[in-house]
Design a protein around this motif. Sequence first.
Motif, PDB file in Angstrom:
ATOM      1  N   SER A 136       1.428  -1.423  -0.025  1.00 21.98           N
ATOM      2  CA  SER A 136      -0.149  -0.005   0.450  1.00 21.98           C
ATOM      3  C   SER A 136       0.380   1.554  -0.016  1.00 21.98           C
ATOM      4  N   LYS A 137      -0.104   2.056  -0.043  1.00 19.84           N
ATOM      5  CA  LYS A 137       1.055   3.805  -0.507  1.00 19.84           C
ATOM      6  C   LYS A 137       1.371   4.179   1.000  1.00 19.84           C
ATOM      7  N   THR A 138       1.125   3.930   2.208  1.00 14.89           N
ATOM      8  CA  THR A 138       1.268   3.922   3.109  1.00 14.89           C
ATOM      9  C   THR A 138       2.665   3.155   3.747  1.00 14.89           C
ATOM     10  N   GLY A 139       2.856   1.967   3.365  1.00 17.01           N
ATOM     11  CA  GLY A 139       3.469   0.941   3.573  1.00 17.01           C
ATOM     12  C   GLY A 139       3.157   0.227   4.767  1.00 17.01           C
ATOM     13  N   ARG A 140       2.076   0.383   5.201  1.00 14.85           N
ATOM     14  CA  ARG A 140       1.652  -0.550   6.441  1.00 14.85           C
ATOM     15  C   ARG A 140       1.405  -1.967   6.157  1.00 14.85           C
ATOM     16  N   GLN A 141       1.063  -2.259   4.759  1.00 16.82           N
ATOM     17  CA  GLN A 141       0.052  -3.233   4.398  1.00 16.82           C
ATOM     18  C   GLN A 141      -0.037  -3.596   3.051  1.00 16.82           C
ATOM     19  N   LEU A 142       0.081  -5.185   2.820  1.00 14.37           N
ATOM     20  CA  LEU A 142      -0.577  -5.413   1.922  1.00 14.37           C
ATOM     21  C   LEU A 142      -1.484  -5.047   0.977  1.00 14.37           C
ATOM     22  N   ILE A 143      -2.023  -4.451  -0.340  1.00 15.88           N
ATOM     23  CA  ILE A 143      -2.773  -4.506  -1.451  1.00 15.88           C
ATOM     24  C   ILE A 143      -3.371  -5.825  -1.667  1.00 15.88           C
ATOM     25  N   GLN A 144      -4.332  -6.487  -1.761  1.00 13.42           N
ATOM     26  CA  GLN A 144      -4.761  -7.774  -2.784  1.00 13.42           C
ATOM     27  C   GLN A 144      -5.810  -6.723  -3.823  1.00 13.42           C
ATOM     28  N   TRP A 145      -5.684  -7.697  -5.173  1.00 15.90           N
ATOM     29  CA  TRP A 145      -7.007  -7.352  -5.584  1.00 15.90           C
ATOM     30  C   TRP A 145      -7.588  -8.714  -7.040  1.00 15.90           C
ATOM     31  N   PRO A 146      -8.248  -9.782  -7.234  1.00 13.64           N
ATOM     32  CA  PRO A 146      -8.079 -10.749  -8.253  1.00 13.64           C
ATOM     33  C   PRO A 146      -7.757  -9.763  -9.449  1.00 13.64           C
ATOM     34  N   VAL A 147      -6.492 -11.562 -10.134  1.00 14.60           N
ATOM     35  CA  VAL A 147      -5.739 -11.468 -11.548  1.00 14.60           C
ATOM     36  C   VAL A 147      -7.001 -10.898 -12.713  1.00 14.60           C
ATOM     37  N   LYS A 148      -6.292  -9.409 -13.506  1.00 15.57           N
ATOM     38  CA  LYS A 148      -7.065  -9.522 -14.446  1.00 15.57           C
ATOM     39  C   LYS A 148      -8.095  -9.925 -15.378  1.00 15.57           C
ATOM     40  N   GLU A 149      -7.530 -11.069 -15.390  1.00 13.79           N
ATOM     41  CA  GLU A 149      -7.899 -12.462 -16.271  1.00 13.79           C
ATOM     42  C   GLU A 149      -8.795 -12.621 -15.991  1.00 13.79           C
ATOM     43  N   ILE A 150      -9.467 -12.397 -14.421  1.00 13.20           N
ATOM     44  CA  ILE A 150     -10.986 -12.753 -14.147  1.00 13.20           C
ATOM     45  C   ILE A 150     -11.767 -12.237 -14.748  1.00 13.20           C
ATOM     46  N   GLU A 151     -11.595 -11.172 -15.378  1.00 12.87           N
ATOM     47  CA  GLU A 151     -12.895 -10.333 -16.052  1.00 12.87           C
ATOM     48  C   GLU A 151     -13.165 -10.484 -16.944  1.00 12.87           C
ATOM     49  N   MET A 152     -12.252 -11.660 -18.302  1.00 11.29           N
ATOM     50  CA  MET A 152     -12.865 -12.388 -19.076  1.00 11.29           C
ATOM     51  C   MET A 152     -14.163 -12.847 -19.182  1.00 11.29           C
ATOM     52  N   LEU A 153     -14.220 -13.725 -17.537  1.00  9.82           N
ATOM     53  CA  LEU A 153     -15.361 -14.422 -17.571  1.00  9.82           C
ATOM     54  C   LEU A 153     -17.093 -13.357 -17.449  1.00  9.82           C
TER      55      LEU A 153
END
Length: 573
Positions: A358-375
């Motif tokens: 994250s921009k704050t450097g305090r934690q990690l950010i997670q997001w589903p991979v872009k490929e899932i959007e093809m479904l």
Amino acid sequence: MPTKYLQGGKYGSVSFYFILLISNRLGFVVSHEYANEVHIAQQIQRTSYHFQPLKNWMNGPMFYKGIYHLFYQHNPNGAVFNSKMVWAHSMSHDLINWVHLNHALEPTDPFDINGCWSGSVSFLRKNKPVILYTGIDSSFQQVQNLAIPTNFSDPFLEKWRKSSQNPIIAPPNGVERDRFRDPTTAWQGPDGGWRVAIGGQTSYGGAAMLYRSEDFVRWHQFRFPLYSSQDSGTWECPDFYPVMLNGTDGIDFSSGFGVGVKYVMKASFNSRDYYTLGSYAPEKEKFTSDSGSGFDFRGTNLWLRYDYGKFYASKTFYDSSKKRRILWGWVNESDSREDDIQKGWSGLQVVPRKIWLSKTGRQLIQWPVKEIEMLRRNHFSLHHKELRGRSTMEVLGGSASQVDVEVSFEFPNLGQAESVDTRWADLDPQLLCGKRDASVNGRVGPFGLLVLASNDLSEHTAIFFHILKAHNRYVVLMCSDQSRSSFRKAVDKTTYGAFVDVDPRYKKISLRTLVDHSIVESFGGKGKTCITSRAYPTLAVDNDAHLYAFNNGTQTVVISSLKVWNMSNAQIK
């Protein structure tokens, strides 16, 4: 009974990833009639775009010559744990659609005759992949073994041979022989020598024991662990990797040990996945946790969690083809061992997630991979819709058993938030979610989504936010409430909770939820907090599953934007 989980990984400019896990859960006796009902109903609850083997027990990538590979722990003879697990093998071009291949490793030799368990893949010079894995030997001791492809030019890597020098690492003195497992992906230090960390229990507590080798065959243990925690149990599935201080791109150890990098130390224990952020001094072979990391709003420990729900034995890998680091995690079932046997399958993987600092450097950010959007298909959206106090609105009716939902909420009346007597640092978010579930009439919340909901709402899983005020500080509580997810009694309906590291004074919060029949993955605050849960509805299945937005607070909430897509089936052959 204790659970055992296994993992895998990758190293080098080409990405490999493995999660190998083992679960041993207590079951119960059910009637024949109930078992038949379970068998029929739970085939409907089998997921459609999350990775699962066609049948039986699993748990479980790598990128080599243009192909992603997934190796996973598998019992070919049943849907529950068997000690003599094999490494099953599947391949993909996009991380979503998969083809099953022949098994990669099976118990055959004295050093692994009682099971080919955890492991990771590392790339040696000239991008040659090798496997380090935990074998259960003839005396039921956990040892580390080496396997090498028989043909490096084969993009499918279908055949592997085991080293004649196995086992290459035995449990050291002071470590119990059944608490020495799960080698990480190896990395090279500035001196060119290889390092690998192995999970277990030592006199320092749960630890990542550190080893060094020049040839990847003869390994020597360092005196002290790379990192340890006296307060934790046995470490399983450790993971250690760098992240950039700025930007969302992933990096690999091969990028060097320079400025602008932070390191992640992750371990699985107490049925949860924890991580901490810090610095790594390769000349001292020491990882030091940041005193300011561990941002869990409780303020007392250095550990964060990837996911505050049903999620374990995760592993990251660096995808060099798209310059990203990807996180995978295993999700077990919430029903019984007998249920697993009846339905013929057990366990799945979350949708792969891109992960960055994250921009704050305090934690990690997670997001589903872009490929899932093809479904995605059949897009529906709405904007600037008021949800007045104590109201529910149907968003999608009769076809919401597999959907992708993105919604942004605004809560203009922040000053009306309820106060709690305890200091925010002492609050337990899961306990709060249990006491303040979706049905509670609050002020600014609870508001959110009801997924896998029946037409009359007698069955539903609620994912929601609740804004609270604790000693002059506003906090955002995120919950996943399974208490009404199913009429079946023999199902774990735990309510999960966590805080979201956002400033409520901006008066808005986002939520993305992936629903796939019996799994619900939710991402709050653009991926700052993740909660995964399982649900086994009996009414809200297939075309009878509905999606609602709700607000049980007294204060009006505004849906500034809501988008819903039905999801096609992934091809898993």
